[in-house]
Design an enzyme around this catalytic site. Structure first.
Site, PDB file in Angstrom:
ATOM      1  N   SER A 137       0.831  -1.198   0.000  1.00 64.51           N
ATOM      2  CA  SER A 137       0.000   0.000   0.000  1.00 64.51           C
ATOM      3  C   SER A 137       0.866   1.250   0.000  1.00 64.51           C
ATOM      4  O   SER A 137       2.080   1.185   0.112  1.00 64.51           O
ATOM      5  CB  SER A 137      -0.949  -0.014   1.193  1.00 64.51           C
ATOM      6  OG  SER A 137      -0.233   0.074   2.386  1.00 64.51           O
ATOM      7  N   CYS A 138       0.201   2.375  -0.156  1.00 68.74           N
ATOM      8  CA  CYS A 138       0.830   3.690  -0.216  1.00 68.74           C
ATOM      9  C   CYS A 138       1.793   3.859   0.964  1.00 68.74           C
ATOM     10  O   CYS A 138       1.421   3.534   2.082  1.00 68.74           O
ATOM     11  CB  CYS A 138      -0.260   4.746  -0.175  1.00 68.74           C
ATOM     12  SG  CYS A 138       0.309   6.422  -0.084  1.00 68.74           S
ATOM     13  N   PRO A 139       2.995   4.373   0.824  1.00 71.82           N
ATOM     14  CA  PRO A 139       3.591   4.945  -0.399  1.00 71.82           C
ATOM     15  C   PRO A 139       4.506   3.981  -1.156  1.00 71.82           C
ATOM     16  O   PRO A 139       5.294   4.416  -1.971  1.00 71.82           O
ATOM     17  CB  PRO A 139       4.433   6.083   0.186  1.00 71.82           C
ATOM     18  CG  PRO A 139       4.974   5.493   1.454  1.00 71.82           C
ATOM     19  CD  PRO A 139       3.905   4.562   1.978  1.00 71.82           C
TER      20      PRO A 139
END
Lengths: 160, 75
Positions: free
Chosen positions: B13-15
């Protein structure tokens, strides 16, 4: 090339796990955007930089109390909401694991790897009775002027 | 299309998709192409914005069974 790089500065004032995570995710993103990134840690935000083990240093009674009451390192920080006396962070960390979200200590490591400059505000380091040896390696120490020098050229300046 | 490097950011997931893409593209020469695979729905907008801001060219993108694949040419 180095001179026309864009700049991002973040003031991390907060000592909450979630807010520090937001700061470090933005910092890592900005570094990937090829920005020169600086995070200024002041007050409770300094706890994100503490080593997680106890370092034997000379402290006054009050400083010892502070050292005990504040979270020792990023992993020990509480949540700004739904902390539930420490149960909240454990819950959110297990959810984060499921979502493969990077925990805060690893986000800090990755930020350092990406060349994000981590700065500790010297005045608040002294105020909270912290010493250089108690903070992780690679942290710089500075004051408001150094922050303003970076922020006045900053394209993104945040206070978290 | 000649792909110089493949970035597998599936499940992350982000980042992370962004950070991994950046690390990969740093190792390439100008004009070379990376292929990025991700399952992060936010990455769709993220990688497009990042490519544009850094001057790289988002050549193509496809979505298949929840996996997004991007081809980005280094500036």
């Amino acid at each position: 090339m180095a001179d026309n790089k864009k700049k991002t500065t973040i003031v991390l004032f907060s000592g909450d796990y979630d807010k520090a995570m937001a700061a470090y995710i933005i910092a890592n993103g900005a570094a990937a955007y090829d920005h020169e990134v600086t995070i200024f840690h002041t007050f409770w935000g300094l706890n994100a930089l503490r080593k997680d083990e106890a370092i034997p240093v000379q402290k006054s009674f009050l400083e010892k109390m502070f050292a005990k009451m504040m979270p020792r390192g990023a992993d020990k920080m509480g949540l700004s909401r739904m902390n539930f006396a420490g149960v909240g962070p454990r819950l959110i960390k297990s959810v984060m694991k499921k979502h493969h979200t990077m925990p805060l200590p690893q986000l800090i490591e990755m930020a350092q790897e990406q060349g994000v400059k981590l700065v500790a505000c010297q005045m608040t380091v002294d105020l909270l009775g912290l010493t250089q040896e108690e903070l992780i390696e690679g942290v710089e120490f500075a004051g408001v002027a150094a922050y303003l020098a970076d922020a006045s050229e900053g394209n993104v300046n945040l206070f978290i | 299309m000649n792909i110089a490097k493949v970035v597998d950011a599936k499940g992350l997931s982000c980042p992370m998709p962004l950070v991994k893409s950046k690390k990969a593209i740093d190792q390439l020469a100008s004009g070379e192409v990376i292929e990025v695979k991700t399952t992060d729905k936010g990455a769709k907008k993220d990688l497009a914005a990042w490519a544009q801001a850094s001057g790289h060219q988002l050549m193509d993108m496809k979505e298949e069974n929840g996996v997004f694949t991007f081809w980005i040419k280094k500036a």
